[in-house]
Write a protein that holds these residues in place. Structure first.
Motif, short mmCIF file in Angstrom:
data_model
loop_
_atom_site.label_atom_id
_atom_site.label_comp_id
_atom_site.label_asym_id
_atom_site.label_seq_id
_atom_site.Cartn_x
_atom_site.Cartn_y
_atom_site.Cartn_z
N ALA A 211 0.82 -1.22 0.00
CA ALA A 211 0.00 0.00 0.00
C ALA A 211 0.86 1.26 0.00
O ALA A 211 0.66 2.17 -0.81
CB ALA A 211 -0.94 0.00 1.21
N ARG A 212 1.83 1.35 0.90
CA ARG A 212 2.68 2.55 0.97
C ARG A 212 3.59 2.64 -0.24
O ARG A 212 3.86 3.74 -0.75
CB ARG A 212 3.50 2.52 2.25
N THR A 213 4.07 1.49 -0.71
CA THR A 213 4.94 1.48 -1.88
C THR A 213 4.19 2.02 -3.10
O THR A 213 4.71 2.86 -3.84
CB THR A 213 5.42 0.05 -2.19
N MET A 214 2.96 1.55 -3.31
CA MET A 214 2.19 2.00 -4.46
C MET A 214 1.88 3.49 -4.37
O MET A 214 1.91 4.20 -5.37
CB MET A 214 0.90 1.18 -4.60
N ALA A 215 1.58 3.94 -3.16
CA ALA A 215 1.31 5.38 -2.97
C ALA A 215 2.55 6.21 -3.33
O ALA A 215 2.45 7.27 -3.94
CB ALA A 215 0.88 5.65 -1.55
N ALA A 216 3.73 5.70 -2.97
CA ALA A 216 4.97 6.42 -3.26
C ALA A 216 5.33 6.39 -4.73
O ALA A 216 5.99 7.30 -5.24
CB ALA A 216 6.11 5.83 -2.44
N LEU A 217 4.88 5.34 -5.43
CA LEU A 217 5.21 5.19 -6.84
C LEU A 217 4.26 5.96 -7.76
O LEU A 217 4.54 6.10 -8.95
CB LEU A 217 5.18 3.71 -7.23
N GLU A 218 3.15 6.44 -7.25
CA GLU A 218 2.18 7.13 -8.09
C GLU A 218 2.74 8.44 -8.63
O GLU A 218 3.53 9.10 -7.98
CB GLU A 218 0.90 7.43 -7.28
#
Length: 218
Positions: A211-218
């Protein structure tokens, strides 16, 4: 099947979707047919990576939460190396899916996954039969294995790649691979509005380590 004859997931076909391209006024639109992988799923890319690494490190068992594809793929690959796989599934999973998992895996543990989130040590506990066993929980991780998809399509220099998002491993692996290549391709993740109605792996739980990784990759 012996380890030497183990099929390597690679070079799945790109199918042109000309009718859809015209409908949405897109110049070129392709479908990456991951069902052409050795055991019929994109998860084969990850499973091959997990099992070969586990074999090199003499792991006894692999354990994971799955709703089908991930466990089946892992079980097929692990058999070649004599590594046992324990699948933890929701008790409401379809009977034919559970039968398919039992046909290739060492054991299938059924619990109510709608009401709790298992910690990694709990997943391992379902697989443990002896104190000296080396067991890995491979429910998540190894997302870099999905970067091989990008290697097969980057020659087309796509402007966008659309990716289904379950737990987020495929999305994360692709975005990271694209960023390493220094290309400007955008990745569009598509999820489901109601997770409990999806057949995708692990969508029966609202929690994902990405979840946090995807948010950071957006």
């Amino acid at each position: 099947m012996s380890p030497a004859s183990l099929p390597i997931p690679k070079d799945t076909p790109l199918l042109p979707l000309d009718e859809l391209a015209r409908r949405f006024r897109v110049k070129n639109l392709y479908l990456k047919d991951e069902s052409a992988n050795p055991f019929g799923t994109i998860k084969d890319r990850r499973s091959y990576h997990v099992v070969t690494e586990a074999a090199n490190l003499h792991v006894d068992k692999l354990a994971l939460i799955t709703s089908g594809n991930n466990g089946y793929s892992l079980g097929r690959y692990a058999k070649a190396f004599g590594i046992d796989v324990t699948c933890v599934v929701d008790r409401h999973l379809k009977d034919d899916t559970k039968r398919a998992l039992r046909s290739v895996c060492y054991q299938v543990a059924e619990i109510n996954l709608h009401h709790r989130i298992l910690r990694p040590e709990e997943v391992v506990a379902y697989a443990r039969e002896r104190d000296d066993e080396v067991i890995w929980d491979v429910t998540n991780g190894y997302e870099d294995a999905y970067g091989s998809v990008w290697k097969e399509i980057k020659r087309l220099a796509p402007t966008h790649v659309v990716v289904p998002v379950g737990s987020g491993g495929i999305y994360t692996g692709l975005v990271q691979a694209i960023r390493k290549s220094k290309m400007q391709t955008k990745v569009l993740g598509v999820g489901v509005r109601e997770s409990y109605s999806s057949f995708a792996d692990k969508l029966h739980t609202p929690w994902t380590p990405y979840a946090r990784t995807m948010a950071a990759l957006e």
